[in-house]
Scaffold this active site. Structure first.
Site, PDB file in Angstrom:
ATOM      1  CE  LYS A  57     -58.535  26.247 -54.417  1.00 14.91           C
ATOM      2  NZ  LYS A  57     -57.285  25.574 -54.004  1.00 14.91           N
ATOM      3  CD  GLU A  67     -54.822  33.091 -40.229  1.00 20.18           C
ATOM      4  OE1 GLU A  67     -54.246  32.245 -39.521  1.00 20.18           O
ATOM      5  OE2 GLU A  67     -56.063  33.195 -40.287  1.00 20.18           O
ATOM      6  CB  CYS A  89     -47.727  28.750 -40.141  1.00 20.57           C
ATOM      7  SG  CYS A  89     -49.205  28.863 -39.117  1.00 20.57           S
ATOM      8  CD  GLU A 134     -43.175  28.182 -43.559  1.00 21.61           C
ATOM      9  OE1 GLU A 134     -43.933  28.123 -42.578  1.00 21.61           O
ATOM     10  OE2 GLU A 134     -43.527  28.673 -44.649  1.00 21.61           O
TER      11      GLU A 134
END
Length: 471
Positions: free
Chosen positions: A162, A237, A271, A372
């Site tokens: 996906k 993750e 990330c 973040e």
């Protein structure tokens, strides 16, 4: 259920670049069923050596198309064309490494013998889990997807992919390459969707045996929650707020060049990008001056221009988030010390361009040091020494990577023992090495990809206990 039309918007122009049709209700039911059927046949009818050969042939096919694949990534997510081909080739190189080491985990070498006892044989084998659902992000679509796809196939699983709606062609390229390489039908399937409800339906399917998710913390929590009413493993993750500590013994010009690259490559949309910089007070002013020199030469603009180093961020919303983090910092006393640069001030008007921004005087009271940002921002904070630096580096809900920059590697090796992160670097950053475990601590994730340990989420252990027939 109405069928979605999913539109990919170019970050460079904010215009549609392609559309895809979402999954239908019937397909939603059929995909896991077909995957289970394909898995049972594939796992029984192929050896590891045969699966390795299929993977290598598929990689050969993708490598021949690397320029086409690179252009697709640039058009869909905005990274400069100078670098997208590198991602494709790095993903292929990473995949070849995983294929090479797979025998030591999945083959005869990977069988774990029990204790020897006369009249008995005991050993442990790794068996494929079944059907793996792999949900992956747009920012490094080839690198992220191969982390799970390649070990899953090598272990003998079937896979449902996906992709992000932002980079839909990646799954199509994988499916075509593997089909041409001889992978049996339905061992790899994919579907496009933008609706969380549709995705949750697949996550909840009892025919899905394992789930891998790469993306935001919020997205990971949503997948974990959707899967919580049944017994199924979920690998996550997630995000990072990765710190760098620059000690006072380094060459400031060298450290500035490296840290800037680690912070704003891919427009900071990684990330494991450097999102917090702590600099020893003895070198702070010199380091800031060197960062300004580096930034003054960066080129921001049209990602199809091979001279550009920084393209747009992924969306208008992402641009707004970066602006909000910078505004919050300045309102609380930080200073924008970004140097003059014509490409920063005059980017293409239509896209989601954000100037690489140098912030000084930052503190942990500012969101730019705690949440973040996922954008090209370099917040730099002065510290008194090693002890304060490590304490601040650990003062975060995230724990993906961290880096220490110093001539004294021995001292750095002492410091990184106390740093709370899944990967710790010395004099490097932003590089998931395929021979090391890629794993997040704290809210940065759960589970492992890469290295020999990256195969473990795609297998289950089966113990064999054999006693000789008594005569």
């Amino acid at each position: 259920m109405s069928v979605e039309t999913i539109t990919t918007i170019s970050p460079s122009t904010n215009q549609p670049v392609l559309t895809r049709t979402g999954v239908t209700a019937d397909e939603l039911q059929q995909i896991p069923q077909l995957a289970q059927e394909a898995f049972r046949s594939f796992s029984r009818s192929t050896t590891l050596e045969q699966r390795q050969q299929i993977v290598n042939r598929a990689l050969d096919i993708l490598e021949k198309k690397k320029d086409e694949l690179a252009l697709e990534v640039t058009n869909q997510m905005g990274r400069p064309i100078a670098y997208t081909g590198v991602e494709v080739m790095t993903a292929i190189k990473r995949s070849r490494y995983l294929t090479k080491i797979s025998s030591s985990v999945l083959g005869k070498e990977g069988i774990v013998p029990g204790e020897e006892e006369k009249g008995f044989r005991r050993f442990i084998k790794r068996k494929p889990v079944g059907v793996a659902l792999i949900i992956f992000a747009w920012n490094y679509p080839y690198l992220i997807s191969v982390n799970s796809l390649i070990p899953a196939i090598l272990a003998g699983n079937a896979v449902i992919l996906k992709p992000s709606p932002q980079t839909p062609t990646i799954v199509e390229q994988f499916a075509n390459a593997f089909a041409e390489a001889g992978l049996p039908k339905n061992v790899i399937q994919y579907f496009h969707c933008g609706s969380p409800t549709i995705l949750e339906t697949v996550v909840r399917s009892p025919l899905v045996d394992h789930i891998c998710f790469t993306g935001s913390v919020a997205g990971g929590l949503a997948v974990q929650k959707a899967a919580s009413d049944r017994i199924v493993n979920v690998g996550l993750e997630l995000g990072g707020k990765d710190p760098a500590y620059v000690r006072d013994d380094v060459d400031a010009a060298w450290a500035a060049e490296e840290v800037v690259d680690g912070a704003i490559f891919n427009s900071g949309q990684s990330c494991c990008a450097i999102e917090r910089v702590y600099v020893h007070q003895n070198i702070y002013d010199t380091f800031i001056a060197e960062v300004k020199k580096v930034l003054s030469n960066y080129r921001v603009g049209d990602p199809l221009d091979k001279q550009m180093q920084i393209g747009p961020v992924i969306s208008k919303r992402a641009k707004e988030t970066v602006a909000a983090h910078v505004a919050d910092a300045i309102q609380k006393g930080a200073r924008d010390e970004t140097p003059a640069n014509a490409t920063f001030e005059n980017p293409p008007a239509e896209g989601n361009y954000v100037k690489p921004t140098l912030l000084t005087g930052v503190t942990h009271d500012m969101v730019v040091m705690t949440e973040e940002t996922f954008g090209p921002v370099i917040p730099v904070m002065k510290v008194s020494g090693d002890e304060e630096a490590v304490q601040l580096m650990n003062s975060s809900e995230f724990g993906l990577t961290a880096s220490v920059w110093t001539k004294d590697v021995a001292k750095a090796e002492e410091l990184i023992e106390d740093i709370e992160a899944g990967t710790v670097f010395i004099n490097r950053s932003d590089y998931p090495a395929p021979d090391l475990a890629w794993t997040g601590w704290k809210n940065s994730g759960r589970g492992v990809t890469l290295s020999k340990f990256g195969f473990e989420q795609f297998v289950k252990l089966k113990s064999y206990h054999v006693k000789d027939y008594p005569k």
